[in-house]
Design a protein around this motif. Structure first.
Motif, mmCIF file in Angstrom:
data_model
loop_
_atom_site.group_PDB
_atom_site.id
_atom_site.type_symbol
_atom_site.label_atom_id
_atom_site.label_comp_id
_atom_site.label_asym_id
_atom_site.label_seq_id
_atom_site.Cartn_x
_atom_site.Cartn_y
_atom_site.Cartn_z
ATOM 1 N N UNK A 120 0.799 -1.225 0.000
ATOM 2 C CA UNK A 120 0.000 0.000 0.000
ATOM 3 C C UNK A 120 0.835 1.280 0.000
ATOM 4 N N UNK A 121 2.023 1.229 0.600
ATOM 5 C CA UNK A 121 2.811 2.449 0.800
ATOM 6 C C UNK A 121 3.206 3.200 -0.471
ATOM 7 N N UNK A 122 3.394 2.545 -1.601
ATOM 8 C CA UNK A 122 3.727 3.344 -2.791
ATOM 9 C C UNK A 122 2.608 4.295 -3.218
ATOM 10 N N UNK A 123 1.372 3.991 -2.837
ATOM 11 C CA UNK A 123 0.255 4.833 -3.294
ATOM 12 C C UNK A 123 -0.556 5.469 -2.168
ATOM 13 N N UNK A 124 -0.368 5.002 -0.916
ATOM 14 C CA UNK A 124 -1.145 5.524 0.199
ATOM 15 C C UNK A 124 -0.239 5.836 1.386
ATOM 16 N N UNK A 125 -0.668 6.766 2.202
ATOM 17 C CA UNK A 125 0.015 6.999 3.479
ATOM 18 C C UNK A 125 -0.522 5.975 4.476
ATOM 19 N N UNK A 126 0.366 5.124 5.004
ATOM 20 C CA UNK A 126 -0.028 3.965 5.806
ATOM 21 C C UNK A 126 0.526 4.068 7.216
ATOM 22 N N UNK A 127 -0.316 3.742 8.188
ATOM 23 C CA UNK A 127 0.127 3.563 9.574
ATOM 24 C C UNK A 127 -0.070 2.089 9.900
ATOM 25 N N UNK A 128 0.891 1.510 10.638
ATOM 26 C CA UNK A 128 0.771 0.096 10.960
ATOM 27 C C UNK A 128 1.225 -0.169 12.387
ATOM 28 N N UNK A 129 0.804 -1.303 12.901
ATOM 29 C CA UNK A 129 1.227 -1.769 14.216
ATOM 30 C C UNK A 129 2.743 -1.788 14.245
ATOM 31 N N UNK A 130 3.317 -1.299 15.347
ATOM 32 C CA UNK A 130 4.764 -1.419 15.497
ATOM 33 C C UNK A 130 5.043 -2.449 16.586
ATOM 34 N N UNK A 131 6.122 -3.190 16.394
ATOM 35 C CA UNK A 131 6.484 -4.208 17.370
ATOM 36 C C UNK A 131 5.357 -5.211 17.535
ATOM 37 N N UNK A 132 5.055 -5.508 18.796
ATOM 38 C CA UNK A 132 3.984 -6.472 19.083
ATOM 39 C C UNK A 132 2.823 -5.797 19.807
ATOM 40 N N UNK A 133 2.527 -4.575 19.440
ATOM 41 C CA UNK A 133 1.415 -3.837 20.058
ATOM 42 C C UNK A 133 0.091 -4.299 19.458
ATOM 43 N N UNK A 134 -0.254 -5.557 19.737
ATOM 44 C CA UNK A 134 -1.434 -6.144 19.098
ATOM 45 C C UNK A 134 -2.435 -6.702 20.102
ATOM 46 N N UNK A 135 -2.379 -6.229 21.350
ATOM 47 C CA UNK A 135 -3.290 -6.753 22.371
ATOM 48 C C UNK A 135 -4.245 -5.656 22.847
ATOM 49 N N UNK A 136 -4.906 -5.902 23.982
ATOM 50 C CA UNK A 136 -5.932 -4.984 24.489
ATOM 51 C C UNK A 136 -5.380 -3.625 24.890
ATOM 52 N N UNK A 137 -4.068 -3.522 25.086
ATOM 53 C CA UNK A 137 -3.428 -2.232 25.379
ATOM 54 C C UNK A 137 -2.771 -1.680 24.115
ATOM 55 N N UNK A 138 -2.021 -2.515 23.427
ATOM 56 C CA UNK A 138 -1.248 -2.071 22.275
ATOM 57 C C UNK A 138 -2.078 -1.654 21.080
ATOM 58 N N UNK A 139 -3.158 -2.391 20.776
ATOM 59 C CA UNK A 139 -3.975 -2.021 19.618
ATOM 60 C C UNK A 139 -4.605 -0.640 19.796
ATOM 61 N N UNK A 140 -5.199 -0.322 20.959
ATOM 62 C CA UNK A 140 -5.722 1.041 21.115
ATOM 63 C C UNK A 140 -4.632 2.105 20.970
#
Length: 197
Positions: free
Chosen positions: A106-126
């Motif tokens: 997506x990055x060549x055509x859109x400005x993208x934000x993504x999860x960094x590290x392992x911030x994928x739980x009930x604290x990290x995702x928010x």
């Protein structure tokens, strides 16, 4: 507020410090440090902690029943203001690689934000969602889990436009008992999926 932080080590001036309680630390013990670092607001669930703060007319104090639920509600509300397409990714394996590949595509055509590290739980995702900027066109979010109900919560916060499941393997089989149970837990990603998702 210009931002939200749960860690006094990365507070920016004019941000809101949210005092989370964990197994090893209680954010309420760091309220003075948060204010000293530039926080102009503290979100607390411990009324006694308010009494330990030095009076400061430049600092807002917000009392809530549960700061983790408050973090999740703030992120869910913020999500509704974003125009970015939200892509939620879960699966037994390959979440990070898939998130990186989707973002790279997506990055060549859109400005993208993504999860960094392992911030994928009930604290990290928010926290990841709250770092998505209004100008971002896509947010690619990992959703991890330890048990049933967790992906449903994350999906309800992220309200994804697209839900992607990498695979159903044997991770967490000790907790969930079978691949069918793992499938059921991972498919909770559709619980918060937008109606046209």
């Amino acid at each position: 507020f210009d931002g939200l932080s749960t860690d006094t080590r990365n507070i920016r001036p004019h941000s809101l410090f949210l005092a989370l309680r964990g197994q090893n630390h209680d954010g309420h013990d760091y309220l003075a440090a948060a204010v000293a670092a530039g926080a102009t607001g503290v979100l607390i669930a411990d009324r006694a902690a308010f009494g330990r703060l030095q009076p400061n007319p430049g600092v807002a104090v917000i009392l809530t029943a549960d700061t983790l639920q408050a973090l999740q509600a703030i992120a869910a509300g913020y999500r509704q203001t974003l125009t970015a397409k939200v892509i939620g990714i879960t699966g037994s394996v390959g979440k990070t690689s898939t998130r990186q590949m989707v973002s790279a595509c997506l990055q060549p055509v859109l400005r993208v934000h993504q999860t960094s590290g392992n911030l994928n739980n009930e604290i990290g995702l928010p926290q990841t969602l709250l770092l998505t900027e209004p100008g971002d066109k896509a947010a690619v979010l990992e959703m991890g889990m330890r048990g049933p109900g967790e992906i449903s919560l994350l999906s309800s916060i992220a309200n994804p436009d697209i839900a992607l499941v990498t695979c159903i393997g044997f991770s967490h089989i000790g907790r969930l008992g079978s691949q069918a149970a793992i499938l059921s837990a991972k498919m909770e990603i559709v619980d918060g999926l937008r109606p046209d998702g």
